[in-house]
Write an enzyme that holds these catalytic residues in place. Structure first.
Site, PDB file in Angstrom:
ATOM      1  N   ARG A 104       0.826  -1.190   0.000  1.00 26.12           N
ATOM      2  CA  ARG A 104       0.000   0.000   0.000  1.00 26.12           C
ATOM      3  C   ARG A 104       0.875   1.259   0.000  1.00 26.12           C
ATOM      4  O   ARG A 104       1.941   1.305   0.637  1.00 26.12           O
ATOM      5  CB  ARG A 104      -0.887  -0.007   1.247  1.00 26.12           C
ATOM      6  CG  ARG A 104      -1.923   1.106   1.345  1.00 26.12           C
ATOM      7  CD  ARG A 104      -2.995   0.944   0.317  1.00 26.12           C
ATOM      8  NE  ARG A 104      -4.190   1.718   0.664  1.00 26.12           N
ATOM      9  CZ  ARG A 104      -5.061   2.161  -0.229  1.00 26.12           C
ATOM     10  NH1 ARG A 104      -4.875   1.925  -1.517  1.00 26.12           N
ATOM     11  NH2 ARG A 104      -6.142   2.826   0.154  1.00 26.12           N
ATOM     12  N   THR A 391      -8.930   0.587  -9.892  1.00 28.72           N
ATOM     13  CA  THR A 391      -8.422  -0.620  -9.250  1.00 28.72           C
ATOM     14  C   THR A 391      -8.574  -1.801 -10.182  1.00 28.72           C
ATOM     15  O   THR A 391      -9.444  -1.816 -11.046  1.00 28.72           O
ATOM     16  CB  THR A 391      -9.176  -0.872  -7.926  1.00 28.72           C
ATOM     17  OG1 THR A 391      -9.060   0.282  -7.094  1.00 28.72           O
ATOM     18  CG2 THR A 391      -8.654  -2.083  -7.181  1.00 28.72           C
ATOM     19  N   GLU A 428      -3.890   8.061  -4.096  1.00 28.42           N
ATOM     20  CA  GLU A 428      -4.284   7.193  -2.985  1.00 28.42           C
ATOM     21  C   GLU A 428      -4.568   7.928  -1.693  1.00 28.42           C
ATOM     22  O   GLU A 428      -5.301   7.426  -0.833  1.00 28.42           O
ATOM     23  CB  GLU A 428      -3.180   6.159  -2.755  1.00 28.42           C
ATOM     24  CG  GLU A 428      -3.697   4.814  -2.342  1.00 28.42           C
ATOM     25  CD  GLU A 428      -4.604   4.218  -3.394  1.00 28.42           C
ATOM     26  OE1 GLU A 428      -5.788   4.033  -3.085  1.00 28.42           O
ATOM     27  OE2 GLU A 428      -4.153   3.947  -4.499  1.00 28.42           O
ATOM     28  N   SER A 456      -7.916   0.766   2.979  1.00 28.31           N
ATOM     29  CA  SER A 456      -8.307   0.304   1.648  1.00 28.31           C
ATOM     30  C   SER A 456      -9.479  -0.657   1.748  1.00 28.31           C
ATOM     31  O   SER A 456      -9.674  -1.340   2.756  1.00 28.31           O
ATOM     32  CB  SER A 456      -7.136  -0.405   0.962  1.00 28.31           C
ATOM     33  OG  SER A 456      -7.530  -0.988  -0.255  1.00 28.31           O
TER      34      SER A 456
END
Length: 574
Positions: A104, A391, A428, A456
């Site tokens: 991440r 995504t 993000e 997330s």
């Protein structure tokens, strides 16, 4: 609600105490080895799936194929994922030993809780998305390096060949990519992307046009030859810092130290049992595994198989379980390096049985709030929902029975709009809660902090049958709907006895915060009136384009791939 539904609901209830008795399976016991069957790759773009399958045919492992798929998606699905973003990697061998890698993205060290605020108010999402303020330090390359070091069989450089070929020789604009370019012009054409994907008049290149990305091809060759130091150091690292810190919109103080310090980390997988099946996924900062499992476990006392997929009561129960699980998600999930996340409590069977007892088969809950799982603190305020649509998920199995469930993201379509060496940088940081405190002044677990990874929804998952064999490898794209897509697919396979393909094709229902969204043009949309009979007053439709899932399954003697019919995805055999 009709009298017939009340009788049926009563008939389908199992005693609450039956939940624990169904869970006594020998976790960790060696599973029977899978026969040497050809591998399988399922991805959201056929060319990326073919890239992974090409690596399998050369003798590569599932991890090798997953890396090649991620790299290919950087080229052919630039709106969704790639090396400018991050991801979660869940893998298992045929004996059921599960590992997870956290790739991440991270916020720059200078980030503060008010990072996404202006004049004391949260920024508008689109304003926050564009430019440097939303960009986290990318983690996918660090993830790929760790996965390859541990599970790779082929040389690192070989994994880049398909992606380099697509970037050099060109790839065709598909309807989905064209739609994303047209819908997201302000983002996709903000920087160098305008020269790659748009004509001189500012219009997206048409469907069928061949696109080449020589800058990306050249950089992928460098990364293939020299390894991760090329990404996290040297010219590329300086280019990331320059793009973020000197952006013409929302410049932000990212430094070279932020980039060079990036690393992927090993995390403990989150596993639990549902009707004798072991479900494993990614722990925090993913909210996927805990929330998927809560949805499932809270439904375990209901006989969904007997109720069936065409019964409005089934979907009422699923919606109510989602409401409970999402309330806990909003309250407790964040980066465990910064906040205490009570993972054990959130997956505790007794706690989830108590939450399940709140579900009334006859009517909706008037109000849903977070519970108090064992080990939890009541100090956090609920986070506000975030939106993410950039995504991609891919599922891979190799001939030795190793599998990978990998979800990769740049957050929203085309990320922040910033382009470095031909690839888009993520946005993000808009996955953090924009407001750092709740109404009562309590801090939000998912607030922005320097060096922190945002929460997330990505939910890469592996499902093991009661005999210990891998049964299903699944994941999805679509923001916070990822969780419900994965839970629905697992329910489809376990409860409804569907193939993975038919489970992915099932209608979607999404009920996070008092609104029930049902997929338009589906049997669920036709049930809106019947859902209203249970007390669901705020039912809306949601576009099928929101959803995009991929899976593979073991059918007893071979792998079968599945791809969401709403997408351009495809499964390709080795």
């Amino acid at each position: 609600m009709t009298h017939r539904f009340r009788l049926l609901a009563a008939a389908m209830l199992l005693p609450l105490t039956a939940c624990s008795s169904a869970l006594q399976v020998p976790l960790g016991a060696p599973a029977p080895l899978l026969s040497a069957a050809p591998g399988m790759v399922s991805a959201a773009d056929p060319r990326a799936a073919e890239a992974g399958a090409e690596i399998l045919r050369l003798g590569g492992s599932a991890a090798d194929a997953a890396i090649a798929t991620m790299l290919a998606l950087t080229v052919v699905e630039p709106q969704s994922s790639g090396i400018g973003g991050g991801g979660f990697f869940v893998t298992s061998d045929s004996a059921g030993h599960v590992e997870t890698i956290n790739g991440r993205e991270k916020a720059p060290a200078a980030a503060t809780p008010n990072w996404l605020m202006v004049d004391g108010q949260p920024r508008a999402f689109k304003d926050a998305q564009l430019g440097g303020l939303s960009t986290g330090v990318p983690g996918n390359v660090a993830l790929a390096v760790k996965a390859h070091e541990r599970h790779g069989k082929l040389a690192w450089a070989r994994l880049f060949d398909p992606a380099i070929r697509y970037a050099e020789q060109g790839f065709v604009i598909t309807p989905r990519l064209y739609g994303a370019l047209d819908k997201n012009k302000l983002i996709a054409a903000f920087g160098a992307g305008a020269r790659i994907f748009y004509d001189g008049s500012g219009n997206p290149l048409p469907v069928g046009a061949r696109v080449r990305n020589p800058a990306l091809a050249a950089f992928l060759r460098q990364l293939a030859g020299a390894g991760p130091s090329v990404f996290y150091g040297g010219d590329n690292a300086r280019a990331i810092v320059a793009a973020v810190s000197t952006s013409t919109h929302n410049p932000a103080p990212m430094t070279l130290a932020d980039v060079t310090a990036m690393s992927a980390t090993d995390e403990a997988p989150v596993c639990g049992t549902y009707r004798g099946y072991r479900i494993c996924g990614m722990g925090p900062p993913s909210s996927g595994a805990t929330t998927v499992f809560a949805i499932l476990k809270q439904l375990e006392r209901f006989d969904l198989r007997a109720l069936g997929k065409d019964n409005p009561l089934t979907w009422h129960l699923i919606a109510e379980s989602q409401r409970l699980a999402y309330a806990d998600r909003a309250q407790y999930l964040g980066d465990p390096a910064f906040v205490r996340v009570p993972v054990a409590g959130l997956t505790d069977s007794a706690y989830l049985a108590a939450r399940s007892a709140l579900i009334d088969p006859h009517s909706t809950m008037a109000q849903v709030t977070a519970g108090m799982p064992p080990g939890a603190s009541a100090l956090n305020a609920p986070a506000q929902p975030q939106v993410e649509h950039g995504t991609s998920h891919f599922a891979i199995a190799d001939g030795a029975g190793n599998v990978v469930s990998y979800t990769s993201t740049i957050e929203s379509g085309f990320g922040s709009g910033l382009v470095v060496n031909g690839y888009y940088l993520n946005n993000e940081l808009t996955d953090f809660s924009f407001a750092p405190t709740g109404k009562d002044g309590a801090l939000v677990a998912n607030r922005v902090e320097g060096g922190k990874r945002p929460r997330s929804s990505m939910s890469p998952s592996i499902v093991f049958a009661p005999d210990g064999r891998i049964r299903l490898v699944v994941g999805a794209a679509g923001g916070s709907t990822i969780i419900v897509q994965v839970a629905k697919a697992i329910i489809g396979v376990i409860d409804f006895g569907l193939s993975a393909q038919d489970a992915l094709a099932l209608s979607n229902i999404y009920s996070p915060e008092g609104i029930v969204y049902v997929e338009e043009g589906t049997p669920l949309a036709a049930m809106i009136g019947q859902l209203g009979a249970f007390g669901h007053r705020n039912v809306k439709t949601i576009s099928p384009s929101t959803f995009k899932a991929n899976a593979i399954e073991w059918t007893g003697d071979h792998w079968v791939g599945a791809a969401d019919p709403r997408s351009e995805g495809k499964a390709v055999a080795q």
